[in-house]
Design a protein around this motif. Sequence first.
Motif, PDB file in Angstrom:
ATOM      1  N   UNK A  15      21.097  90.542 -96.060  1.00 58.61           N
ATOM      2  CA  UNK A  15      21.194  91.900 -95.544  1.00 58.61           C
ATOM      3  C   UNK A  15      20.700  92.013 -94.104  1.00 58.61           C
ATOM      4  N   UNK A  16      19.881  91.067 -93.672  1.00 59.32           N
ATOM      5  CA  UNK A  16      19.320  91.135 -92.325  1.00 59.32           C
ATOM      6  C   UNK A  16      20.129  90.341 -91.310  1.00 59.32           C
ATOM      7  N   UNK A  17      20.936  89.395 -91.777  1.00 57.13           N
ATOM      8  CA  UNK A  17      21.627  88.473 -90.866  1.00 57.13           C
ATOM      9  C   UNK A  17      22.664  89.203 -90.017  1.00 57.13           C
ATOM     10  N   UNK A  18      22.613  88.982 -88.702  1.00 60.96           N
ATOM     11  CA  UNK A  18      23.568  89.571 -87.774  1.00 60.96           C
ATOM     12  C   UNK A  18      24.846  88.745 -87.665  1.00 60.96           C
ATOM     13  N   UNK A  19      24.776  87.464 -88.000  1.00 60.39           N
ATOM     14  CA  UNK A  19      25.926  86.569 -87.884  1.00 60.39           C
ATOM     15  C   UNK A  19      26.071  85.752 -89.172  1.00 60.39           C
ATOM     16  N   UNK A  20      26.508  86.379 -90.259  1.00 61.05           N
ATOM     17  CA  UNK A  20      26.589  85.655 -91.545  1.00 61.05           C
ATOM     18  C   UNK A  20      27.571  84.494 -91.532  1.00 61.05           C
ATOM     19  N   UNK A  21      28.457  84.449 -90.539  1.00 63.55           N
ATOM     20  CA  UNK A  21      29.433  83.362 -90.464  1.00 63.55           C
ATOM     21  C   UNK A  21      28.911  82.161 -89.696  1.00 63.55           C
ATOM     22  N   UNK A  22      27.663  82.223 -89.225  1.00 59.18           N
ATOM     23  CA  UNK A  22      27.111  81.146 -88.405  1.00 59.18           C
ATOM     24  C   UNK A  22      25.910  80.497 -89.091  1.00 59.18           C
ATOM     25  N   UNK A  23      25.703  79.210 -88.791  1.00 63.99           N
ATOM     26  CA  UNK A  23      24.558  78.483 -89.332  1.00 63.99           C
ATOM     27  C   UNK A  23      23.296  78.825 -88.549  1.00 63.99           C
ATOM     28  N   UNK A  24      22.130  78.587 -89.182  1.00 61.38           N
ATOM     29  CA  UNK A  24      20.844  78.959 -88.565  1.00 61.38           C
ATOM     30  C   UNK A  24      20.328  77.847 -87.648  1.00 61.38           C
ATOM     31  N   UNK A  25      21.028  77.607 -86.546  1.00 59.57           N
ATOM     32  CA  UNK A  25      20.502  76.701 -85.522  1.00 59.57           C
ATOM     33  C   UNK A  25      21.113  77.076 -84.172  1.00 59.57           C
TER      34      UNK A  25
END
Length: 779
Positions: free
Chosen positions: A286-296
């Motif tokens: 719910x907090x992610x601004x870019x759900x289509x991107x990996x966390x790096x």
Amino acid sequence: MSESFRYRVAVRALCDFTAREGDLDHRFTPSPSAREGIAGHALVASRRGEGYEAEVPLSGCYAGLVVSGRADGYDPVANRLEEVKTHRGDLSRMAANHRALHWAQVRVYGALLCAERDLESVSLSLVYLEIATGRETLLTEEWTASELSEFFVSQCRHFLAWAERESGHREQRDDALRHLAFPHAGFRPGQRELAEGVYKAAATRRCLLTQAPTGIGKTIGTLFPLLTAMPRQGLDRMAFLTMKTPGRRLALDALARLGAGRYDNVAKHETTVLPLRVLELVARSKACEHPDKACHGEACPLAAGFYDRLPAAREAAVSRGWLDREALREVAVEHAICPYYLGQELARWCDVTVGDVNHYFDAGAMLHGLAQANGWRLAVLVDEAHNLVERARGMYSAELDQRRVNRLHRSAPPALRRPLGRLVRQWQTLVREACQPSGGEEESQERPVYRVLDGLPDKLVGSLQQTAASITDHLSEHPAGTDPELQELLFEVLAFCRLADTFGQHSLCDLARHGRGHAVLGIRNLVPADFLAPRFAAAHSTVLFSATLSPGHYHRDLLGLPENTVWQEVASPFTANQLDVRIRDDISTRLRDRAASVAPVVAELSRQYRASPGHYLAFFSSFAYLEAVLERFRETQPAIPAWSQCRGMTEADRDAFLARFQPGGQGIGFAVLGGAFAEGIDLPGDRLIGAFIATLGLPPFDSFNEALKARLQERFGRGDEYAYRIPGLIKVVQAAGRVIRGPQDRGTLVLMDDRFARRDIQASLPAWWQVALRRRYGS
């Protein structure tokens, strides 16, 4: 700087603040669990020679800043200090800023060790233990005591301004909380009793189970006394934990009424704000601004340079004080960093955290980890605590789907075909052996089968462990273009294997075959007490509150509460003349009688509605039963408005369902007992004037629940009560609680099942109800 200034910080927290830089990077995952980390540290220590010191407590002071922690190990013969880090896969994949943080930690420990033992120099080693293979990688540096002292001073100087600010904030916070006033003219009936119980629990460092009725203001009645206890009991942090999103909103509203809010409102002359930092934690999805991107940093712009921009964002956030989801996102967007991980960082520095129960109670719970690492005196409030048994069971359960394994085996890269092939064969063997009838003839592959296994399938678990190691190695070598489903399988396998390592009488292993090539293997937790007891022991005080926590022994046993836990029941402010409770004991809603019950249930709904038109809720044991009654109701009563809960409703659908309950309106909403509309909703006044409950709420009598009953009988001697009756009646009383929400409310409750007339069942219903039998709907 005052020489009397004292602020304590853990070595890890100090280095997290001073030594992190560069990108946010979670590619070197999944990291080992806390349990695996502990086991890894023990393994390293066992390999060292005689005289090796493990878990060495160290502390030191600079300019009033006290730094302390436990170094993982020291070999006095070799004069080597070790910091042990467990990991999975290829160590070369570790981001450079992670390694820099590890070096900073061992250097601070080295400085403390040299100062404490008067050493002139020391060898510092980072020991990286690969958890799957047990292979150690040692990186070593030689440092003199004077060099380490300079490094230690530089880190402390970097942190000192923040430490002074934190110390000043703590003084201001505690002073304000000592003078905190209740925000209303007086307490509601029962609310003072609730507040006194919460305060006493904090003062005596006990757990409290408090059953308090709906409508007395439980949220503010628990927050207010615990806030006033914070300065008096030296509490560092408080967590308000909920089961659902609406509970977080209620807690935030109560905190705002108590005076918490944005600090910068004071500058705008709007109000005087309580100096209390409040943080709302939300799920990553719910907090992610870019759900289509990996966390790096290479994939997400909000991860690139995260730690370089974090200090300014952290400063801006604590200057606000009020950090609900919207405010936190504003700060994150302003500083171009990830709002979810900014929230994770701010959990270190906020006084009150409002979040989900998972944030403290699940296996990798962040709040529990922070409290342990920093030595916090943490107080915990758990709202709607009657749900914690089932929620905790889910936290410590896992399952694997055979179809995913088969699908990935067909498309696997060459390096993974062999380990996945072994896993496929182990699956086939397990299904064949587990689903073979006792007569020896194999059952149809298309027929659904459920089996509780005698224990873990050791060969399959071993194959899972090998598969996890192979996938980890593959992902290490091919970090780009990773198949998301392959990574998802890895996470599921690791979660399953972690629970397999702790498998015991608190859980069972089962296999459900739904058809050819489709079986689900599960580890199901039955008694969460064994996992939760250490969490209750670690907290300064925990208060669990709900309108339905009776009987207390059920929750004490299944949650693992300490023996000195206090039980409190707050008397209801409601009276019997507010709620007309009737039992239709001529109706049976048992599965075998369900078809015959449809007509009398419909007749009761229409009779009551015509006698007193208004808004009602009708609850049923399942969607199938609901749909059968609703179909007959619409056929025979087309003039009465009716609407229904449906399977898989979205949040918008649920809002639309509740929007039908407008003041002055009429109609019947059909819902499932234990579902979204059976608790946690507030329809005061004539928005809801009655409820029908056409079920005793008992879980289905299936193989799983019978296995649960047997296990609970063996452990507590209360199998039927703990597996069936108590959980069912909790759902009934919760649903009934939707009708009377305040002292002015009046309503009707019709319980439709002959078992409600039994003495043992009626003894478990709220004491303020006065139940009348109605054997014929026309009587």
